[in-house]
Motif scaffolding. Structure first.
Motif, PDB file in Angstrom:
ATOM      1  N   PHE A  88       0.844  -1.183   0.000  1.00  0.00           N
ATOM      2  CA  PHE A  88       0.000   0.000   0.000  1.00  0.00           C
ATOM      3  C   PHE A  88       0.884   1.238   0.000  1.00  0.00           C
ATOM      4  O   PHE A  88       1.948   1.273   0.632  1.00  0.00           O
ATOM      5  CB  PHE A  88      -0.882   0.035   1.249  1.00  0.00           C
ATOM      6  CG  PHE A  88      -1.976  -0.990   1.266  1.00  0.00           C
ATOM      7  CD1 PHE A  88      -3.227  -0.705   0.725  1.00  0.00           C
ATOM      8  CD2 PHE A  88      -1.771  -2.235   1.829  1.00  0.00           C
ATOM      9  CE1 PHE A  88      -4.241  -1.649   0.747  1.00  0.00           C
ATOM     10  CE2 PHE A  88      -2.779  -3.183   1.854  1.00  0.00           C
ATOM     11  CZ  PHE A  88      -4.017  -2.883   1.307  1.00  0.00           C
ATOM     12  N   VAL A 129      -1.898   2.339   8.048  1.00  0.00           N
ATOM     13  CA  VAL A 129      -1.068   1.479   7.202  1.00  0.00           C
ATOM     14  C   VAL A 129       0.316   1.320   7.813  1.00  0.00           C
ATOM     15  O   VAL A 129       0.878   0.218   7.866  1.00  0.00           O
ATOM     16  CB  VAL A 129      -0.966   2.047   5.770  1.00  0.00           C
ATOM     17  CG1 VAL A 129       0.055   1.272   4.951  1.00  0.00           C
ATOM     18  CG2 VAL A 129      -2.329   1.995   5.088  1.00  0.00           C
ATOM     19  N   GLY A 160       4.435  -0.615   4.086  1.00  0.00           N
ATOM     20  CA  GLY A 160       3.106  -0.946   3.581  1.00  0.00           C
ATOM     21  C   GLY A 160       3.011  -2.285   2.898  1.00  0.00           C
ATOM     22  O   GLY A 160       1.972  -2.598   2.297  1.00  0.00           O
ATOM     23  N   LEU A 212      -8.788  -2.373   5.806  1.00  0.00           N
ATOM     24  CA  LEU A 212      -7.443  -2.802   5.447  1.00  0.00           C
ATOM     25  C   LEU A 212      -7.329  -4.322   5.481  1.00  0.00           C
ATOM     26  O   LEU A 212      -6.729  -4.940   4.590  1.00  0.00           O
ATOM     27  CB  LEU A 212      -6.423  -2.169   6.390  1.00  0.00           C
ATOM     28  CG  LEU A 212      -4.951  -2.406   6.066  1.00  0.00           C
ATOM     29  CD1 LEU A 212      -4.591  -1.868   4.689  1.00  0.00           C
ATOM     30  CD2 LEU A 212      -4.061  -1.771   7.132  1.00  0.00           C
TER      31      LEU A 212
END
Length: 383
Positions: A71, A142, A150, A255
C-alpha cells in the motif's frame, strides 16, 4: 478518458516508476492487472491517495507465483521509484537504491512517458469502488499495521495457484480491467484446515481475544454479561488502540479485507472475521454509538459486494458465520432506532439479492449461535 482529464492528471497525478521488471510479470494497481511486456516502465497519472500495488512473478516452468504487494499513499506529482531484484524476485525500494540516481530518474520522469501506462479510469466505476472500499484507511493505520513500507506478506503455503493468469500483452502493457473475482476460496480454506493460525511476517493487526471480552478481575454476572455483549471489549479497543475514533477501527476492518481480497492474505481474513463478529455482538454500544454501527453496515455491504459468490458460499457461510453474526446484529439493534433498523433491512435485502440468501427474523437456533471457539463464557452462579 477525455483530454482535459488526462492533462489534469498528468500535471497533478503521481507516477510509479517500475524498473527492470521481467516480461510476463503480473503487475497491478487497485482493480486493474496487466501482464507486462519488455518495454513497461510503470504507471503514470495516478490519482493522489491510497493505492495497492501488486505483482506476481512466473517460475521457470511458467507457473504464476503468489501475489505480493504494498500500500502507498501517493501525493500529487509524487514519483515513486521501485526496481526489480531478480535474485529474490521482489522489489527494491528507494532505501536500497542510489539516492542520486533516484533524483535523476525523478527529474527526467517525462522521458519514460511512452513506456508508462496511464492509471485506468475507464470504466470510472472501478476507481469509485476502490475509494469506497478504502475510505477509512489512513497513512498512520497502514504504517502501524504494515510497518515494512506498507508491504503485505503473502500466504506461507507454497505451490498453491492462488490466481488465474492475466491476459498477455504485446510491448508495454495491456490492462485487463478486471475486478478481483479470482479470489480462490480453496486457497484460504487450505490455509486453515488442521493448522494453527499463524500471523504473516510484518503484519501487526490489533490483537484481541473474543472469548476474553470482560475486564480483568470480573466475576459472576459481570463475566456473563460482557461475554454475551462485546461492548466492553469494543469500548476498550476504541479508547486504547483507536484513540476514541471509531473511523480508525473501520479503517482496520477495510485494510484487513483488502489484504484478503487483493492478496489472499490469511492474517487479513482472520482479522476481518474477528472484527465483524466483534461489531455484531455489541448490544450496549449500539445504543450509545449508533453512528458507528450505521457506518459499519455501510462498510460491510461494500465489502460483501466485492466478494465472489463462490468465496461467499464456501468461506463466509462456513459454519453459518454470516447467518450467526448478522442475526446477532439484528437482535442488538434497538427497536426505537428507526434509522439503524432501516439500514439493516437495506443490508439484508442486498444479501438476499446478491447471494440468494435469507436472514431469519426469528430468534431461534440459540444453541447453534453460541457454539464454536469464540462462544460466550457463561458463568454458573450456583454453589
Amino acid at each position: 478518458m477525455d483530454q482535459q482529464l488526462a492533462n489534469q492528471l498528468f500535471e497533478k497525478g503521481a507516477f510509479l516508476l517500475f524498473l527492470e521488471a521481467p516480461p510476463h510479470l503480473e503487475f497491478g494497481v487497485d482493480y486493474h492487472a496487466w501482464t507486462i511486456g519488455p518495454l513497461f516502465k510503470g504507471v503514470k497519472m495516478i490519482p493522489p491517495g491510497l493505492h495497492f500495488i501488486y505483482y506476481s512473478a512466473l517460475s521457470k516452468e511458467g507457473a504464476e507465483g503468489i501475489r505480493t504487494g504494498f500500500f502507498h499513499f501517493f501525493e500529487s506529482k509524487e514519483v515513486l521509484v521501485r526496481e526489480w531484484n531478480p535474485h529474490i524476485e521482489d522489489l527494491r525500494d528507494e532505501t536500497e537504491l542510489d539516492p542520486d540516481q533516484v533524483e535523476r530518474l525523478r527529474s527526467n520522469i517525462r522521458d519514460f512517458d511512452r513506456n508508462m501506462g496511464p492509471y485506468p479510469l475507464d470504466p470510472p466505476t472501478f476507481y469509485e469502488r476502490w475509494k469506497q472500499l478504502t475510505n477509512y484507511i489512513t497513512p498512520g493505520l497502514v504504517h502501524r499495521i504494515l510497518p515494512n513500507n506498507g508491504k503485505v506478506s503473502h500466504l506461507p503455503e507454497k505451490g498453491s495457484d492462488s490466481l488465474e493468469p492475466s491476459q498477455d500483452t504485446n510491448n508495454s502493457s495491456s490492462s485487463s480491467s478486471r475486478p478481483p473475482e479470482t479470489l480462490d476460496p480453496a486457497t484460504i480454506k487450505d490455509q486453515r484446515l488442521g493448522k494453527q493460525i499463524e500471523k504473516e511476517q510484518g503484519m501487526e493487526f490489533t490483537p484481541f481475544v473474543l472469548r476474553h471480552s470482560f475486564p480483568k478481575g470480573a466475576v459472576g454476572q459481570e463475566v456473563t454479561r460482557w461475554s454475551l455483549d462485546k461492548s466492553w471489549l469494543t469500548r476498550q479497543l476504541l479508547n486504547t488502540v483507536y484513540h476514541g475514533d471509531y473511523k480508525v477501527l473501520l479503517g482496520e476492518l477495510q485494510l484487513a479485507f483488502v489484504c484478503l481480497l487483493m492478496a489472499q492474505n490469511f492474517s487479513g481474513f482472520n482479522q476481518w472475521k474477528q472484527l465483524v463478529q466483534l461489531m455484531c455482538s455489541c448490544q450496549q454500544l449500539v445504543e450509545e454509538m449508533p453512528d458507528l454501527f450505521y457506518d459499519f453496515m455501510d462498510v460491510l455491504q461494500c465489502q460483501l459486494n466485492e466478494c465472489p459468490e463462490d468465496f461467499y458460499r464456501d468461506i463466509l457461510s462456513e459454519n453459518n458465520f454470516t447467518t450467526i453474526v448478522l442475526k446477532t446484529l439484528q437482535r442488538n439493534i434497538p427497536l426505537h432506532n428507526e434509522r439503524l433498523g432501516k439500514r439493516f433491512m437495506k443490508l439484508k435485502r442486498f444479501i438476499i439479492k446478491k447471494f440468494d440468501w435469507e436472514i431469519s427474523d426469528h430468534e431461534d437456533d440459540e444453541e447453534e449461535e453460541e457454539g464454536g471457539e469464540n462462544a460466550p463464557v457463561i458463568v454458573d452462579l450456583e454453589e
